[in-house]
Design a protein around this motif. Structure first.
Motif, PDB file in Angstrom:
ATOM      1  N   MET A 170       0.823  -1.193   0.000  1.00  0.00           N
ATOM      2  CA  MET A 170       0.000   0.000   0.000  1.00  0.00           C
ATOM      3  C   MET A 170       0.867   1.257   0.000  1.00  0.00           C
ATOM      4  O   MET A 170       0.632   2.164  -0.768  1.00  0.00           O
ATOM      5  N   LEU A 171       1.882   1.294   0.883  1.00  0.00           N
ATOM      6  CA  LEU A 171       2.757   2.462   0.933  1.00  0.00           C
ATOM      7  C   LEU A 171       3.525   2.616  -0.371  1.00  0.00           C
ATOM      8  O   LEU A 171       3.666   3.730  -0.881  1.00  0.00           O
ATOM      9  N   GLU A 172       3.999   1.494  -0.913  1.00  0.00           N
ATOM     10  CA  GLU A 172       4.742   1.551  -2.171  1.00  0.00           C
ATOM     11  C   GLU A 172       3.881   2.105  -3.292  1.00  0.00           C
ATOM     12  O   GLU A 172       4.353   2.907  -4.104  1.00  0.00           O
ATOM     13  N   GLU A 173       2.620   1.697  -3.342  1.00  0.00           N
ATOM     14  CA  GLU A 173       1.712   2.192  -4.379  1.00  0.00           C
ATOM     15  C   GLU A 173       1.477   3.689  -4.223  1.00  0.00           C
ATOM     16  O   GLU A 173       1.460   4.430  -5.206  1.00  0.00           O
ATOM     17  N   LYS A 174       1.317   4.130  -2.985  1.00  0.00           N
ATOM     18  CA  LYS A 174       1.091   5.553  -2.722  1.00  0.00           C
ATOM     19  C   LYS A 174       2.318   6.380  -3.106  1.00  0.00           C
ATOM     20  O   LYS A 174       2.198   7.440  -3.712  1.00  0.00           O
ATOM     21  N   LEU A 175       3.494   5.879  -2.769  1.00  0.00           N
ATOM     22  CA  LEU A 175       4.730   6.573  -3.133  1.00  0.00           C
ATOM     23  C   LEU A 175       4.920   6.612  -4.640  1.00  0.00           C
ATOM     24  O   LEU A 175       5.287   7.646  -5.202  1.00  0.00           O
ATOM     25  N   THR A 176       4.681   5.484  -5.297  1.00  0.00           N
ATOM     26  CA  THR A 176       4.811   5.427  -6.756  1.00  0.00           C
ATOM     27  C   THR A 176       3.885   6.437  -7.412  1.00  0.00           C
ATOM     28  O   THR A 176       4.295   7.195  -8.296  1.00  0.00           O
ATOM     29  N   GLU A 177       2.639   6.463  -6.969  1.00  0.00           N
ATOM     30  CA  GLU A 177       1.671   7.398  -7.533  1.00  0.00           C
ATOM     31  C   GLU A 177       2.089   8.849  -7.300  1.00  0.00           C
ATOM     32  O   GLU A 177       2.013   9.675  -8.204  1.00  0.00           O
ATOM     33  N   ALA A 178       2.572   9.151  -6.099  1.00  0.00           N
ATOM     34  CA  ALA A 178       2.995  10.516  -5.777  1.00  0.00           C
ATOM     35  C   ALA A 178       4.170  10.947  -6.653  1.00  0.00           C
ATOM     36  O   ALA A 178       4.203  12.062  -7.175  1.00  0.00           O
ATOM     37  N   ILE A 179       5.127  10.055  -6.840  1.00  0.00           N
ATOM     38  CA  ILE A 179       6.309  10.377  -7.659  1.00  0.00           C
ATOM     39  C   ILE A 179       5.910  10.598  -9.110  1.00  0.00           C
ATOM     40  O   ILE A 179       6.306  11.591  -9.731  1.00  0.00           O
ATOM     41  N   VAL A 180       5.115   9.681  -9.652  1.00  0.00           N
ATOM     42  CA  VAL A 180       4.709   9.794 -11.052  1.00  0.00           C
ATOM     43  C   VAL A 180       3.898  11.061 -11.277  1.00  0.00           C
ATOM     44  O   VAL A 180       4.133  11.794 -12.251  1.00  0.00           O
TER      45      VAL A 180
END
Length: 62
Positions: free
Chosen positions: A1-11
């Motif tokens: 979940m955290l990884e998905e949130k970070l990925t989305e924020a970066i992109v």
């Protein structure tokens, strides 16, 4: 979940930067698929802005 949130924020931040400075930065996802782990980035990135977005994402910001 955290990884998905970070990925989305970066992109999203990189896309925002590219939209604001299209002559300096181009960002693409392979086949524009959200579930891919690959991102193509060409140009200058405002690293301070990217770091702020990542920190905000980790801290639970918008």
């Amino acid at each position: 979940m955290l990884e998905e949130k970070l990925t989305e924020a970066i992109v999203e931040e990189l896309k925002r930067q590219a939209a604001n400075r299209p002559q300096l930065l181009k960002v693409e996802r392979a086949d524009d698929a959200k579930d891919t782990e690959e991102l193509i980035v060409n140009g200058q990135i405002d690293l301070a802005a990217l770091v702020m977005v990542i920190a905000g994402s980790v801290a639970g910001g918008p």
